[in-house]
Design a protein around this motif. Structure first.
Motif, mmCIF file in Angstrom:
data_model
loop_
_atom_site.group_PDB
_atom_site.id
_atom_site.type_symbol
_atom_site.label_atom_id
_atom_site.label_comp_id
_atom_site.label_asym_id
_atom_site.label_seq_id
_atom_site.Cartn_x
_atom_site.Cartn_y
_atom_site.Cartn_z
ATOM 1 N N VAL A 58 0.852 -1.189 0.000
ATOM 2 C CA VAL A 58 0.000 0.000 0.000
ATOM 3 C C VAL A 58 0.885 1.236 0.000
ATOM 4 N N ARG A 59 0.716 2.094 -0.989
ATOM 5 C CA ARG A 59 1.483 3.351 -1.075
ATOM 6 C C ARG A 59 0.618 4.492 -0.563
ATOM 7 N N ILE A 60 1.180 5.256 0.368
ATOM 8 C CA ILE A 60 0.433 6.334 1.020
ATOM 9 C C ILE A 60 1.239 7.619 0.934
ATOM 10 N N PRO A 61 0.699 8.658 0.297
ATOM 11 C CA PRO A 61 1.410 9.948 0.286
ATOM 12 C C PRO A 61 1.547 10.486 1.704
ATOM 13 N N GLU A 62 2.714 10.985 2.018
ATOM 14 C CA GLU A 62 2.938 11.556 3.344
ATOM 15 C C GLU A 62 1.941 12.665 3.649
ATOM 16 N N SER A 63 1.550 13.397 2.617
ATOM 17 C CA SER A 63 0.611 14.513 2.818
ATOM 18 C C SER A 63 -0.777 14.041 3.222
ATOM 19 N N ALA A 64 -1.104 12.741 2.987
ATOM 20 C CA ALA A 64 -2.429 12.223 3.328
ATOM 21 C C ALA A 64 -2.490 11.656 4.735
ATOM 22 N N LEU A 65 -1.364 11.585 5.428
ATOM 23 C CA LEU A 65 -1.341 11.010 6.769
ATOM 24 C C LEU A 65 -2.119 11.869 7.755
ATOM 25 N N VAL A 66 -2.944 11.219 8.543
ATOM 26 C CA VAL A 66 -3.683 11.891 9.608
ATOM 27 C C VAL A 66 -3.173 11.436 10.973
ATOM 28 N N ALA A 67 -2.834 10.166 11.072
ATOM 29 C CA ALA A 67 -2.343 9.619 12.335
ATOM 30 C C ALA A 67 -1.504 8.401 12.039
ATOM 31 N N GLY A 68 -0.611 8.084 12.959
ATOM 32 C CA GLY A 68 0.212 6.898 12.780
ATOM 33 C C GLY A 68 1.022 6.604 14.022
#
Length: 332
Positions: A62-72
Motif C-alpha cells: 500500500v502506497r500512502i502519500p505523506e501529505s495524506a497522513l492523519v495519524a500513525g
C-alpha cells in the motif's frame, strides 16, 4: 491510532521507523468512498520522496502519500494465534522446506537456491532465510544467472504476516521490478482432532512411495519423470494415501504427508471431480493424521493458495488457521 489527551490525532512515526510494524490512518482520495479515512496496518517497508510503502500481512503493498497522513504509530507485533500449536516462522519455514526438497540446490549465504527441472515453484525458487552474504543487487544477479544456466525462470519465495517474516525483502524485490505471481497461506492446526475426524478410512491405502496409479491422479505433473518422483519422495518420513476408484486404475482420491518431528505436513490432497462431496478428502487427511500421530507428531501444517476457496473452506472446518502468507516473486 495515536490520540493525544486533547483528542487530536497525531502522526508519531518517522522514516526512522522503516522495518517496524505500524498502524496509520490517512485521508481517502476517492470522493465516492463512504468513509473519509482509511486505516492500514503492516510493516513500514520504505518512506521515500514523500511516499510511505506499507506491506500488509497478506503481502499486499500500500502506497500512502505523506501529505495524506492523519495519524500513525508503531504497533505491537501481530497477536499470537489462538488456534493451532505455538510456532514461529523460524521453526516452520525449514520444516516446510524439508517436506518438498529440490533435486539440486546451492547455498548463497543464508539463501538456498533450489532447482528441479521446473517441477513446481517451491522446488525451483530461492528460499531466503537470512543474509545472502552479498549486497542485494549482487545476490539477485547471481540468482538470475544460476537459474538461467538451468533454463529456468528466477523465482524467490518470500513470507509475510508473522514475526520474523520478509516484508522488507518483498518491497525491495518489487522496487527492482520483480513480479509477485502466486500467493498462498501456510496454515497450522493441532493434529489429534484431524485424526479424530468422523471419516471412513477403511478404503484409504497408505504407502511409502508414489506409484504410477497415484501419479495418474496428481494434477501438477503431466510427465512424472525422475525429478517429479525425487521431489515427491523427499522428506524425513513420507506417506502417500490413495482411495481406489470404482473402475480403472486411477484413484478416486490421493494425499501426501511428511512427518518431521512434532510436525505433519499435508500436501497433494486431490479428489476426482466425479467423486467429490463424498468425504474422501476428509478420509485421506484422517488416515494420514493417524499414521503421523503414531510416529509422534502432534501438530500439522499445510499450504493452500489464496484463491482456492473450496480447499480453504475444507481446512477451516478441520481447525486450520493461517500462520503466515508466502509468495513467489519472478524476475522481470
Amino acid at each position: 491510532m495515536e490520540i493525544t489527551a486533547g483528542g487530536r490525532l497525531e502522526v508519531r512515526i518517522t522514516p526512522a521507523d522503516v522495518g517496524k510494524r505500524v498502524s496509520v490512518r490517512c485521508l481517502t482520495d476517492d470522493p465516492k468512498a463512504p468513509e473519509k479515512f482509511t486505516d492500514t496496518v503492516g510493516v513500514l517497508t520504505s518512506w521515500d520522496k514523500g511516499v510511505l510503502l506499507i506491506t500488509r500481512r497478506t503481502g499486499e503493498s500500500v502506497r500512502i502519500p505523506e501529505s495524506a497522513l492523519v495519524a500513525g504509530k508503531v504497533a505491537p507485533s501481530a497477536p499470537a494465534r489462538r488456534r493451532g500449536p505455538a510456532a514461529s516462522f523460524e521453526e516452520l519455514a525449514p520444516v516446510a522446506a524439508r517436506a518438498w526438497q529440490p533435486v539440486e540446490s546451492e547455498r548463497l549465504g543464508d539463501w538456498l537456491l533450489r532447482a528441479s527441472s521446473g517441477f513446481t515453484r517451491r522446488a525451483n525458487s530461492v528460499l531466503p532465510l537470512g543474509d545472502p552474504g552479498l549486497p542485494l543487487d549482487e545476490a539477485l544477479a547471481h540468482v538470475t544467472r544460476w537459474y538461467a544456466a538451468r533454463q529456468l525462470p528466477a523465482y524467490i519465495q518470500t513470507a509475510t504476516g508473522a514475526e520474523g517474516t520478509q516484508e522488507q525483502l518483498c518491497a525491495e524485490l518489487e522496487e527492482r521490478g520483480w513480479v509477485r505471481e502466486v500467493s498462498a497461506e501456510l496454515r497450522i492446526a493441532r493434529l489429534a482432532p484431524i485424526g479424530d475426524l468422523d471419516a471412513d478410512v477403511s478404503r484409504v491405502q497408505l504407502a511409502r512411495t508414489a506409484d504410477d496409479a497415484w501419479l495418474s491422479r496428481y494434477q501438477r505433473s503431466q510427465e512424472p519423470g525422475p525429478h517429479v518422483r525425487a521431489v515427491l519422495g523427499s522428506g524425513p518420513s513420507v506417506w502417500f494415501a490413495s482411495v481406489p476408484g470404482d473402475s480403472g486404475d486411477v484413484p478416486a482420491a490421493i494425499g501426501r504427508c511428511v512427518v518431521d518431528g512434532r510436525w505433519a505436513g499435508f500436501m497433494a490432497v486431490e479428489v476426482d471431480p466425479a467423486s467429490r462431496r463424498q468425504g474422501l478428502a476428509t478420509a485421506v487427511m484422517a488416515a494420514l493424521a493417524r499414521r503421523a500421530l503414531e510416529e509422534g507428531a502432534s501438530a500439522s501444517w499445510l499450504q493452500v493458495e489464496s484463491d482456492n476457496d473450496g480447499a480453504r473452506a475444507l481446512y477451516d472446518g478441520m481447525g486450520f488457521a493461517t500462520h503466515h502468507h508466502y509468495h513467489h516473486f519472478r524476475s522481470a
